[in-house]
Design a protein around this motif. Structure first.
Motif, mmCIF file in Angstrom:
data_model
loop_
_atom_site.group_PDB
_atom_site.id
_atom_site.type_symbol
_atom_site.label_atom_id
_atom_site.label_comp_id
_atom_site.label_asym_id
_atom_site.label_seq_id
_atom_site.Cartn_x
_atom_site.Cartn_y
_atom_site.Cartn_z
ATOM 1 N N LEU A 1 0.815 -1.216 0.000
ATOM 2 C CA LEU A 1 0.000 0.000 0.000
ATOM 3 C C LEU A 1 0.850 1.268 0.000
ATOM 4 O O LEU A 1 1.685 1.468 0.880
ATOM 5 N N ILE A 2 0.609 2.119 -0.983
ATOM 6 C CA ILE A 2 1.238 3.436 -1.096
ATOM 7 C C ILE A 2 0.172 4.465 -0.726
ATOM 8 O O ILE A 2 -0.950 4.414 -1.239
ATOM 9 N N VAL A 3 0.519 5.406 0.141
ATOM 10 C CA VAL A 3 -0.434 6.429 0.587
ATOM 11 C C VAL A 3 0.130 7.818 0.259
ATOM 12 O O VAL A 3 1.064 8.277 0.918
ATOM 13 N N PRO A 4 -0.402 8.471 -0.773
ATOM 14 C CA PRO A 4 0.044 9.835 -1.065
ATOM 15 C C PRO A 4 -0.291 10.772 0.098
ATOM 16 O O PRO A 4 -1.378 10.684 0.679
ATOM 17 N N VAL A 5 0.609 11.648 0.419
ATOM 18 C CA VAL A 5 0.410 12.546 1.551
ATOM 19 C C VAL A 5 -0.844 13.404 1.380
ATOM 20 O O VAL A 5 -1.524 13.713 2.356
ATOM 21 N N ILE A 6 -1.222 13.724 0.148
ATOM 22 C CA ILE A 6 -2.434 14.512 -0.087
ATOM 23 C C ILE A 6 -3.681 13.737 0.363
ATOM 24 O O ILE A 6 -4.668 14.334 0.781
ATOM 25 N N SER A 7 -3.623 12.422 0.323
ATOM 26 C CA SER A 7 -4.748 11.615 0.801
ATOM 27 C C SER A 7 -4.916 11.754 2.314
ATOM 28 O O SER A 7 -6.049 11.766 2.814
ATOM 29 N N LEU A 8 -3.807 11.853 3.037
ATOM 30 C CA LEU A 8 -3.897 12.091 4.480
ATOM 31 C C LEU A 8 -4.663 13.389 4.740
ATOM 32 O O LEU A 8 -5.547 13.441 5.593
ATOM 33 N N TYR A 9 -4.308 14.416 4.007
ATOM 34 C CA TYR A 9 -4.968 15.721 4.144
ATOM 35 C C TYR A 9 -6.468 15.603 3.872
ATOM 36 O O TYR A 9 -7.298 16.043 4.667
ATOM 37 N N GLU A 10 -6.812 15.023 2.722
ATOM 38 C CA GLU A 10 -8.222 14.969 2.328
ATOM 39 C C GLU A 10 -9.060 14.142 3.296
ATOM 40 O O GLU A 10 -10.168 14.542 3.658
ATOM 41 N N VAL A 11 -8.541 13.004 3.711
ATOM 42 C CA VAL A 11 -9.298 12.125 4.610
ATOM 43 C C VAL A 11 -9.427 12.748 5.993
ATOM 44 O O VAL A 11 -10.504 12.758 6.589
#
Length: 123
Positions: A32-42
Motif C-alpha cells: 500500500l502506497i499512501v500519497p500525503v495529499i490523501s492524508l490531508y483529504e481524509v
C-alpha cells in the motif's frame, strides 16, 4: 503496489457500499502506497463529518502503508497530468504518485475510469 484514492479510504472507513472493493488493498499494507495529499483529504473530511479523534484514528490506519511525501518530481508530473487530463490538483497528485511507484490506483472517481492503471468502481 496499490494506491487507494481519498474517496476509497472514506468509503472504507464509513463501511459504505463499496468498502469491500477497497478493503483488500487497504488491508494489504505491505503493498500500500499512501500519497500525503490523501492524508490531508481524509483527515479534513472526517474532522468535518465526525470528530478529531476519529480523524486521527483514520490517519493512524492510513500510515500503516508507505506514506509518500510530495516531491518536486511528483509535483511536476501531477501538473502535466492535470493539464492533460483536465483533473483537479489533488487527483493529479494521487495519480502522479501511483505512476511514480508503478502502482494500481483504486478509485470510485469517474475521471480516472478510462486509464489503464486504474481499477474503478461506480459510486
Amino acid at each position: 503496489m496499490n494506491v487507494v484514492d481519498s474517496s476509497g479510504w472514506l468509503e472504507y472507513f464509513a463501511d459504505a457500499p463499496n468498502a469491500d472493493f477497497f478493503a483488500p488493498m487497504i488491508e494489504n499494507t505491505d503493498e500500500l502506497i499512501v500519497p500525503v495529499i490523501s492524508l490531508y483529504e481524509v483527515f479534513k473530511r472526517i474532522l468535518q463529518q465526525r470528530d478529531e479523534n476519529e480523524a486521527w484514528q483514520a490517519i493512524a490506519a492510513m500510515q500503516q502503508g508507505q506514506v509518500v511525501e510530495l516531491t518536486s518530481s511528483i509535483a511536476l508530473s501531477a501538473a502535466k497530468i492535470s493539464a492533460t487530463l483536465k483533473i483537479p490538483m489533488a487527483d493529479s497528485l494521487i495519480l502522479a504518485t501511483a505512476r511514480a511507484y508503478q502502482a494500481t490506483l483504486w478509485t470510485q472517481d469517474a475521471d480516472f475510469a478510462p486509464l489503464p492503471e486504474v481499477k474503478y468502481i461506480k459510486k
